[in-house]
Design an enzyme around this catalytic site. Structure first.
Site, PDB file in Angstrom:
ATOM      1  CG  HIS A 122      29.231   4.448   1.188  1.00 41.96           C
ATOM      2  ND1 HIS A 122      28.371   3.783   2.029  1.00 41.96           N
ATOM      3  CD2 HIS A 122      28.669   4.395  -0.049  1.00 41.96           C
ATOM      4  CE1 HIS A 122      27.330   3.346   1.349  1.00 41.96           C
ATOM      5  NE2 HIS A 122      27.476   3.700   0.085  1.00 41.96           N
ATOM      6  CG  ASP A 123      29.569   3.502   5.532  1.00 42.01           C
ATOM      7  OD1 ASP A 123      29.893   4.161   6.534  1.00 42.01           O
ATOM      8  OD2 ASP A 123      28.740   3.915   4.683  1.00 42.01           O
ATOM      9  N   GLY A 140      29.404  -0.323  -1.169  1.00 47.21           N
ATOM     10  CA  GLY A 140      29.411   0.154   0.201  1.00 47.21           C
ATOM     11  C   GLY A 140      29.254  -0.968   1.215  1.00 47.21           C
TER      12      GLY A 140
END
Length: 262
Positions: A122-123, A140
């Protein structure tokens, strides 16, 4: 040109499907998915969330794109996964959407090759024309520059930055930032030099490569404090774009330390 959707595929009516898209057997496409023109889903591909895939990207069987992030802080916020154009996403690749704590978006550039079992957490922000070999993994919030190469079974710690044209050796654990054009390797990765093979393959001028090698020696093998070495390199070769890329990377310090030579 209309899309070609196999009868066994499940495509939500809310999904936006571009011209010439091919959706193969047993694929599942969620309601907020956008597929650009001529995207190909070979078979058994699962795409959900607010996921956009750019023109000409090919996704191979059992890839999972846009599902919820592997983050206990995620509470269902409407975050996104944006994948660029002309990528090759091979079998069992996973790419997650972003989170509120990371800007709400995971972004992948154009022209990348993501081999079997790659994970984009994520991100993450991944640049253009990258190569991730089998089972390379990003935690992440990782940032990866253009033309970077990650070897098989390598793993990058969350919040690490990988500079453009860097090379991560296979089975490396990367816990700290990697300078542009750097070569790192080892189970706890160390800076082993410059990615000279990559530079030569991409047509960098000999003069620029020589300037990079001189700057690398001054920065990582010279005497004095790092700030003094950076100032010296800036004065001597800061006008060479490749050297300027490293200096800019060093100036824009992230939250992680810098990978150093052993």
């Amino acid at each position: 040109m209309s899309a070609n959707i196999h009868p066994s595929a499940i495509v939500d009516p809310g999904a936006r499907i571009g011209a010439g898209v091919e959706i193969g057997p047993f694929c599942v496409v969620g309601p907020h998915v956008v597929l650009g023109d001529y995207v190909r889903l070979i078979s058994h591909v699962a795409i959900d969330g607010r996921t956009t895939i750019g023109d000409g990207t090919i996704v191979y069987p059992f890839a999972s794109l846009g599902h919820a992030p592997q983050d206990l802080k995620y509470k269902g916020e409407p975050s996104e996964l944006i994948i660029g154009r002309h990528n090759r996403i091979r079998e069992n690749v996973t790419m997650n959407t972003g989170t509120e704590g990371g800007g709400m978006v995971t972004r992948v550039g154009d022209g990348g090759l993501f081999m079997v079992g790659v994970h984009i957490g994520h991100d993450c922000i991944v640049g253009n024309n990258v190569i991730f070999a089998n089972n390379a993994t990003l935690g992440g919030h990782v940032v990866v520059g253009d033309h970077a190469v990650l070897g098989g079974l390598s793993a990058v710690h969350q919040f690490v930055r990988i500079g453009a044209h860097a090379m991560i050796g296979g089975m490396s654990g990367v816990e700290a930032d990697v300078i542009p054009y750097g070569l790192v390797k080892g189970d706890r990765a160390f800076l082993a030099g410059l990615n000279l093979v990559g530079l030569q393959r991409r047509g960098f001028a000999k003069e620029d490569i020589h300037a990079l090698r001189a700057a690398f020696r001054r920065l990582f093998e010279g005497d004095g404090q790092m700030a003094d070495r950076i100032a010296a390199v800036t004065a001597e070769a800061g006008g060479v774009q490749a050297v300027a890329d490293i200096l800019s990377f060093l100036a824009d310090r992230g939250s992680r330390a810098l990978t150093q030579p052993r």
